[in-house]
Design an enzyme around this catalytic site. Structure first.
Site, PDB file in Angstrom:
ATOM      1  N   HIS A  51       0.841  -1.219   0.000  1.00  0.00           N
ATOM      2  CA  HIS A  51       0.000   0.000   0.000  1.00  0.00           C
ATOM      3  C   HIS A  51       0.869   1.260   0.000  1.00  0.00           C
ATOM      4  O   HIS A  51       0.419   2.303   0.449  1.00  0.00           O
ATOM      5  CB  HIS A  51      -0.953   0.028   1.199  1.00  0.00           C
ATOM      6  CG  HIS A  51      -1.681  -1.259   1.429  1.00  0.00           C
ATOM      7  ND1 HIS A  51      -2.942  -1.504   0.925  1.00  0.00           N
ATOM      8  CD2 HIS A  51      -1.312  -2.391   2.078  1.00  0.00           C
ATOM      9  CE1 HIS A  51      -3.324  -2.726   1.266  1.00  0.00           C
ATOM     10  NE2 HIS A  51      -2.353  -3.285   1.966  1.00  0.00           N
ATOM     11  N   LYS A  59      16.698  21.054  -9.966  1.00  0.00           N
ATOM     12  CA  LYS A  59      15.991  19.853 -10.394  1.00  0.00           C
ATOM     13  C   LYS A  59      16.845  18.841 -11.129  1.00  0.00           C
ATOM     14  O   LYS A  59      17.730  19.179 -11.901  1.00  0.00           O
ATOM     15  CB  LYS A  59      14.838  20.253 -11.322  1.00  0.00           C
ATOM     16  CG  LYS A  59      13.764  21.056 -10.626  1.00  0.00           C
ATOM     17  CD  LYS A  59      12.761  20.174  -9.950  1.00  0.00           C
ATOM     18  CE  LYS A  59      11.715  19.764 -10.965  1.00  0.00           C
ATOM     19  NZ  LYS A  59      10.693  18.939 -10.333  1.00  0.00           N
ATOM     20  N   GLU A 112      10.048   8.251 -16.670  1.00  0.00           N
ATOM     21  CA  GLU A 112       8.683   8.751 -16.878  1.00  0.00           C
ATOM     22  C   GLU A 112       8.185   8.382 -18.271  1.00  0.00           C
ATOM     23  O   GLU A 112       7.024   8.022 -18.458  1.00  0.00           O
ATOM     24  CB  GLU A 112       8.646  10.266 -16.681  1.00  0.00           C
ATOM     25  CG  GLU A 112       8.892  10.691 -15.245  1.00  0.00           C
ATOM     26  CD  GLU A 112       9.149  12.188 -15.139  1.00  0.00           C
ATOM     27  OE1 GLU A 112       8.177  12.948 -15.158  1.00  0.00           O
ATOM     28  OE2 GLU A 112      10.324  12.589 -15.067  1.00  0.00           O
TER      29      GLU A 112
END
Ligand code: ARG
Length: 462
Positions: A160, A287, A294
């Site tokens: 989970h 970043k 992705e």
């Protein structure tokens, strides 16, 4: 407008409408079948010769002509520039006739584009399967290398997406190895069904020439010949199976990608990607984005789309061949291109991944990942597991309120919850012990993981 080279001159007196011609045409994408179609055509020519349908002289001319087209396709940059061919099959035939003259007009004896295209698709898909299997193996190797390089690193395991129990990082690598092992097995199983020769089925009823189909199959490396001509020309199950196996590979890659993306975040911080497979931001200087993963995650959608396209294209089609089937190609090609790219990029990502030991181990030691060990400890002392679970739960609640981990509680505090708890509890709660106890087959103990790595290496080398 170009004069269009139709294959059905006699019955037609007028030219096709230009818009329809373009709509009908598959050449722009099915030229990828060029080599496969040449191979099928050479085999058909040999079959015709062996059956004495064409003489040896014609057969040699045709085969030489086809071979020379193959050579030209490699040496002439504009070889495929053609805006008049309907598809790759008519392109090859018309170029063969241009090349060798009238003998070329005999090649299509006893076959139809229906069994021809089915044959070319199968030859192409067979090679695609072999390519993908190689890509899968390379990714599996990268997983094993990474596991071995970081063999003693512990990471939190999740259910989970909540911290559950600690596992070896190598165990996580091996989980993905297993998914890919099933993918490789699936590809090998599908290959057997792809590798059946439809040539000799002609348009739908079977060829009327005494061609030895088994000999043709053997020449092309097929394991057998199709048993029913109606089915053979209209069967694209092998495309569905190939794209379905591809879709499942993408599912696995998307899960791996998602884990990597998460673990590269500042919040998890278990992995870092090297600059080679990450990107920066045009505005935010801090970043480092995992674009590679992705895209792999995102591209899974394309392949699922390809699968749905194929299934819906085939659904309710009457026997036998229908032009709808021309739509099989882009789906199959796109699935192959996408999966192949994604497997390769993921392999590169794994080779450029560093595992951050301290972060991973800190995360594995915080958040009560050893609460199950506490319950197991009590159960080993004779408390029923249900009661042990309840006691451990109360201890977790108590520790949560105090803001400490279980092993930071004093023995006297622990004994308030159960007199069964002794000094040996601290050993049982340690990270090392919690891993070592998972020693049944398939578990994350160091012994089992070492064993699993060895087995995996052997399996790959076979
Ligand atoms: N381009 C066609 C395809 O991909 C080849 C077969 C054409 N057959 C026919 N009967 N029109 O399906």
């Amino acid at each position: 407008m170009n004069e269009k080279k139709n294959l059905w001159g006699g019955r037609f007196t007028d030219q096709a409408d230009e818009t329809f011609f373009k709509f009908n045409r598959s050449y722009d994408f099915d030229k990828r079948l060029f080599q496969a179609d040449i191979a099928g055509s050479v085999a058909h020519c040999r079959g015709l010769e062996a059956a004495n349908v064409i003489n040896t002289e014609d057969s040699i001319q045709i085969q030489d002509g086809l071979t020379s087209l193959l050579e030209k396709s490699r040496s002439q940059t504009d070889f495929f520039a053609d805006d008049s061919a309907e598809d790759i099959h008519s392109f090859i035939e018309s170029n063969l006739i241009k090349q060798i003259g009238d003998a070329g007009r005999k090649l299509h004896t006893g076959r139809s584009r229906n069994d021809q295209v089915a044959t070319a698709m199968r030859i192409w898909t067979r090679a695609a399967i072999d390519d993908l299997s190689g890509d899968v193996t390379n990714l599996q190797k990268a997983l094993l290398d990474l596991a071995e390089e970081n063999i003693d690193i512990v990471i939190p395991g999740y259910t989970h997406l909540q911290k559950a129990q600690a596992v070896l990082f190598a165990h996580w690598c091996l989980a993905y190895f297993e998914m890919l092992r099933r993918d490789a097995e699936r590809l090998a199983e599908i290959r057997k069904r792809v590798n059946i020769l439809p040539l000799g089925s002609a348009a739908l009823a079977g060829t009327s020439y005494p061609i030895d189909r088994n000999a043709v199959a053997e020449y092309l490396g097929f394991e057998g010949v199709s048993r029913n001509s109606l089915d053979a020309v209209s069967d694209r199950d092998f495309c569905v199976e190939f794209v379905s196996a591809s879709a499942l590979i993408m599912t696995h890659l998307s899960r791996l990608a998602e884990d990597i993306i998460l673990y590269c975040t500042n919040e998890f911080g278990f992995f870092e990607l090297s600059d080679a497979v990450a990107t920066g931001s045009s505005i935010m200087p801090q970043k480092k984005n995992p674009d590679s993963m992705e895209l792999v995650r995102g591209k899974s959608g394309r392949v699922f789309g390809d699968l749905i396209s194929l299934l819906s294209m085939l659904k309710s089609l009457p026997l036998a061949y229908n032009k709808d089937m021309q739509e099989d190609k882009e789906a199959v090609f796109d699935a192959f291109d996408t999966v192949s790219d994604c497997l390769r990029v993921t392999t590169i990502v794994l080779k450029n991944l560093s595992v951050k030991r301290e972060n991973a181990e800190r995360a594995s030691s915080k958040g009560y990942l050893n609460a199950t060990e506490l319950a197991d400890y009590l159960a080993r002392k004779g408390v029923s597991f249900r009661n042990a679970h309840e006691i451990a739960g109360k201890i977790v609640l108590y520790a949560l309120e105090k803001g400490v981990e279980i092993e930071k509680l004093r023995i006297s505090e622990l004994q308030e919850f159960s007199p069964e708890i002794g000094e040996d509890i601290f050993g049982a709660l340690s990270l090392v012990e919690s891993l070592n106890t998972k020693n049944a087959i398939g578990g994350t103990s160091r012994n089992r993981v070492d064993e699993a790595l060895k087995e995996a290496r052997n399996a790959l080398n076979k």
